[in-house]
Motif scaffolding. Structure first.
Motif, short mmCIF file in Angstrom:
data_model
loop_
_atom_site.label_atom_id
_atom_site.label_comp_id
_atom_site.label_asym_id
_atom_site.label_seq_id
_atom_site.Cartn_x
_atom_site.Cartn_y
_atom_site.Cartn_z
N TYR A 55 0.81 -1.22 0.00
CA TYR A 55 0.00 0.00 0.00
C TYR A 55 0.85 1.28 0.00
O TYR A 55 0.30 2.37 0.10
CB TYR A 55 -0.97 0.01 1.18
CG TYR A 55 -2.21 -0.80 0.89
CD1 TYR A 55 -3.33 -0.22 0.30
CD2 TYR A 55 -2.25 -2.16 1.15
CE1 TYR A 55 -4.45 -0.96 0.00
CE2 TYR A 55 -3.37 -2.92 0.86
CZ TYR A 55 -4.47 -2.30 0.28
OH TYR A 55 -5.59 -3.05 -0.04
N ALA A 58 -0.22 3.46 -2.87
CA ALA A 58 -1.49 4.11 -2.55
C ALA A 58 -1.28 5.30 -1.61
O ALA A 58 -1.96 6.32 -1.73
CB ALA A 58 -2.46 3.12 -1.92
N ALA A 59 -0.31 5.17 -0.69
CA ALA A 59 -0.01 6.29 0.21
C ALA A 59 0.52 7.48 -0.58
O ALA A 59 0.13 8.64 -0.35
CB ALA A 59 1.01 5.86 1.26
N ALA A 62 -2.35 9.10 -2.43
CA ALA A 62 -3.15 9.95 -1.55
C ALA A 62 -2.49 11.31 -1.37
O ALA A 62 -3.16 12.35 -1.34
CB ALA A 62 -3.34 9.27 -0.19
N TYR A 253 -5.82 1.60 -7.53
CA TYR A 253 -5.47 2.38 -6.35
C TYR A 253 -6.26 3.69 -6.24
O TYR A 253 -6.24 4.34 -5.20
CB TYR A 253 -3.98 2.74 -6.38
CG TYR A 253 -3.05 1.63 -5.97
CD1 TYR A 253 -3.13 1.07 -4.70
CD2 TYR A 253 -2.07 1.15 -6.83
CE1 TYR A 253 -2.27 0.06 -4.31
CE2 TYR A 253 -1.20 0.15 -6.46
CZ TYR A 253 -1.30 -0.40 -5.19
OH TYR A 253 -0.45 -1.40 -4.81
N PRO A 256 -9.28 3.82 -3.40
CA PRO A 256 -8.75 3.83 -2.03
C PRO A 256 -7.95 5.10 -1.71
O PRO A 256 -8.03 5.61 -0.59
CB PRO A 256 -7.85 2.59 -2.00
CG PRO A 256 -8.36 1.71 -3.06
CD PRO A 256 -8.87 2.62 -4.14
N ALA A 257 -7.22 5.61 -2.69
CA ALA A 257 -6.42 6.81 -2.44
C ALA A 257 -7.31 8.03 -2.21
O ALA A 257 -7.06 8.85 -1.33
CB ALA A 257 -5.46 7.06 -3.61
N ALA A 260 -8.90 7.69 1.15
CA ALA A 260 -7.93 7.99 2.19
C ALA A 260 -7.67 9.49 2.31
O ALA A 260 -7.50 10.01 3.42
CB ALA A 260 -6.62 7.26 1.90
N VAL A 282 -4.93 5.43 4.56
CA VAL A 282 -4.55 4.44 3.55
C VAL A 282 -4.38 3.07 4.20
O VAL A 282 -4.91 2.05 3.73
CB VAL A 282 -3.24 4.85 2.84
CG1 VAL A 282 -2.63 3.66 2.11
CG2 VAL A 282 -3.50 5.97 1.85
N TYR A 283 -3.66 3.03 5.32
CA TYR A 283 -3.39 1.75 5.95
C TYR A 283 -4.59 1.24 6.74
O TYR A 283 -4.72 0.02 6.94
CB TYR A 283 -2.12 1.83 6.78
CG TYR A 283 -0.90 1.84 5.90
CD1 TYR A 283 -0.51 0.68 5.24
CD2 TYR A 283 -0.18 3.00 5.66
CE1 TYR A 283 0.59 0.67 4.39
CE2 TYR A 283 0.92 3.01 4.80
CZ TYR A 283 1.30 1.84 4.18
OH TYR A 283 2.37 1.83 3.32
N ASN A 306 -14.51 -0.24 -1.19
CA ASN A 306 -13.82 0.97 -1.64
C ASN A 306 -14.80 2.09 -1.97
O ASN A 306 -14.60 3.25 -1.57
CB ASN A 306 -12.96 0.66 -2.87
CG ASN A 306 -11.71 -0.11 -2.53
OD1 ASN A 306 -11.19 0.00 -1.41
ND2 ASN A 306 -11.20 -0.89 -3.46
#
Length: 329
Positions: A55, A58-59, A62, A253, A256-257, A260, A282-283, A306
């Protein structure tokens, strides 16, 4: 001050503290629940190590989202930019034998080009950012499919793979630490520099910011270019984590991004988009998806999770900030 106000102040302070760290508390409770349900599989350091690494892109995405959001613009093309970056590395390094460092440099330069392309239409032609970045998502996706012949490219130089995920610190792949460093740098810029304060000022009122001598257009251009570069950096991590370039899966991604980015604005520094909150979010979402996947849920549940998380995150973010969403410009 009336006597009824006095006992309310400690309660308000406690509520503010709870609001700042509620998401972290819920994340820990989620980890505890999955750990109790699957002690032999979920509650293992190896599982968390994979979670932290997988992830990390993805972080970074974000972060790429919250930079223009802070100045009042949306970038829906960050997932496509990630895919473009990773596939450029695959095509150049594997098919054309371009050295890996040069391939990475070209991939990051592509992020700059995407950001400038967005700035041209959003800032100078005044086209709404949602329209421009949604259109460029389709444009970039088509270019990537043409460039890769719609096929996954394997065999990327091991130097990138080893630099990103081969080495470990405390059992966690380097990919996580690269994302963590980016979060800390952006947190410092947002919270402790005049640049960060000007960005926030622009996002909350462009005309007021312009009257106070802030170069609004320059700030917006810089935010869009930074978003492109960070998203391209996520693509570099993505290529290193996978060891290959996939012309499709990077877009997974995006939801989810975005979830987040908005959910992160309800924690750590409630009421504004902030890097630390985005990484926690994200986590948190990654833990939920990982735990549900280990339960053996059908694939469609992930999409529901999601999408629902994005809607809920935006709703909570709006309620927390107590104001309208940033102007779409």
């Amino acid at each position: 001050m009336s006597t009824t106000d006095k006992p309310s102040r400690p309660a308000i302070n406690h509520m503010r503290i709870f609001e700042r760290y509620a998401l972290i508390l819920v994340w820990l409770l989620l980890i505890a629940a999955f750990s109790l349900a699957m002690p032999q599989s979920f509650f293992r350091w190896g599982n968390f190590s994979i979670l932290f690494a997988s992830y990390a892109p993805a972080a970074l995405l974000a972060l790429a989202i919250i930079v223009p959001l802070t100045t009042g613009d949306y970038d829906l093309a960050v997932g496509a930019t990630l895919t473009l970056s990773s596939c450029l590395i695959g095509v150049l390094n594997v098919w054309y034998d371009v050295p890996i460092l040069m391939s990475v440099g070209i991939a990051l330069a592509a992020g700059v080009a995407v950001g400038l392309f967005h700035a041209l239409f959003i800032v100078y032609f005044r086209i709404p950012s949602l329209v421009v970045t949604l259109g460029s998502t389709s444009l970039i996706t088509g270019i990537v499919q043409w460039m890769t012949k719609s096929s996954t490219i394997g065999g990327i130089d091991n130097a990138l793979i080893n630099a990103v995920v081969g080495g470990r610190f405390l059992g966690v792949p380097y990919a996580f630490y690269y994302a963590l460093v980016a979060v800390l740098v952006l947190w410092y810029v947002f919270d402790f520099t005049p640049l960060g304060r000007r960005m926030l000022f622009v996002g909350r009122g462009r005309e007021v910011a312009r009257l106070n001598g802030i170069a609004v257009e320059r700030m917006r251009i810089g935010a869009l270019v930074a978003s492109g570069v960070i998203a391209a950096g996520a693509g570099v991590l993505y290529a290193g984590v996978l060891g290959s370039a996939d012309p499709y899966s990077g877009l997974n991604y995006l939801l989810p991004a975005f979830a987040a980015a908005f959910l992160g604005s309800t924690t750590i520094s409630p009421g504004r988009f902030n890097p630390l909150g985005a990484m926690v979010a994200v986590y948190f979402l990654g833990t939920g998806i990982t735990g549900l996947t280990m339960f053996g849920i059908p694939l469609w549940v992930t999409n529901v999770f999601n999408g629902g998380a994005l809607i809920l995150a935006v709703t909570i973010s709006q309620l927390t900030r107590g104001r309208e969403a940033p102007d779409i410009g």
